[in-house]
Design a protein around this motif. Structure first.
Motif: not given
Length: 236
Positions: A74-76, A139-141, A202-204, A208-210
């Protein structure tokens, strides 16, 4: 109530219900698997396949309304302009609340305490890297499918990815802050100790940022053709 408010309520309800069913599936199938076999490999296989099956069903059913089931997704989407940050906050709140309810329901279905805080430690650099990769891929998928205009395939792409990520990532692919938070409340196969949660979250976010960067590189001229609320997610 205005048409926009009515639409927002429907989307929030869909996110709440969908995330509740997703978490109930992740935890419930884990409990059932451990009740049926002591083989950890079979337990994970059952957990992953059942979660994937539920994802297909939930996405196909709720996609016309809203089917993200995941705060980072949702944030992305909000970052890309597919939804306002205000609405995204409402969806994320519904996802977290729905996930917590799903954990409670799963516990009760198997005659466990409604809330039993997990003691299952999931910490270490390997697991943290696994969560970055799991979230990055998810997220890429999702956004690759959206930006390429193949939204009808998202249910199967997401489910397939999650089933695979259960096995190829060291963390067994939580890849979802709402699901991660909810899994604290079940001291079972799918649980995670509260002390392990902050680094997973944090890793999630890092993953997502990457993924945002990669989506922009891979689909530079594309625009969102459909909001991921009408798509989703989770993980397990």
């Amino acid at each position: 109530m205005s048409a926009r408010q009515d639409d927002l309520v429907r989307k929030v309800a869909a996110e709440f219900v969908g995330t509740a069913f997703l978490v109930a599936t992740v935890i419930g199938s884990g409990i059932m698997a451990t009740n049926l076999t002591s083989d950890v490999g079979l337990q994970l296989l059952a957990n992953s396949l059942i979660t994937g099956g539920m994802l297909v069903a939930l996405i196909l059913t709720l996609q016309p309304v809203s089917a993200a089931f995941n705060p980072v997704v949702t944030a992305v989407e909000a970052f890309f302009g597919g939804v306002s940050w205000r609405d995204a906050a409402c969806f994320a709140a519904a996802q977290v609340a729905g996930g917590a309810l799903g954990a409670v329901v799963a516990n009760l279905m198997f005659d466990l305490d409604a809330i039993s805080i997990s003691t299952r430690d999931r910490s270490g650099s390997g697991l943290w890297i696994g969560e970055v990769i799991a979230t990055l891929g998810l997220v890429i998928v999702i956004f690759g499918s959206i930006r390429s205009g193949r939204t009808e395939t998202i249910a199967f792409a997401v489910a397939g990815y999650i089933v695979a990520a259960y096995w190829f990532t060291s963390s067994t692919s939580f890849a979802n802050p709402a699901v991660t938070f909810a899994r604290m409340f079940s001291d079972t196969f799918a649980g995670i100790a509260p002390a392990s949660v902050p680094m997973f979250l944090a890793m999630q976010v890092v993953g997502a940022g990457l993924a945002v960067v990669l989506v922009r590189v891979l689909y530079p001229a594309a625009t969102l053709t459909q909001t991921p609320e009408s798509v989703p997610q989770p993980s397990a």
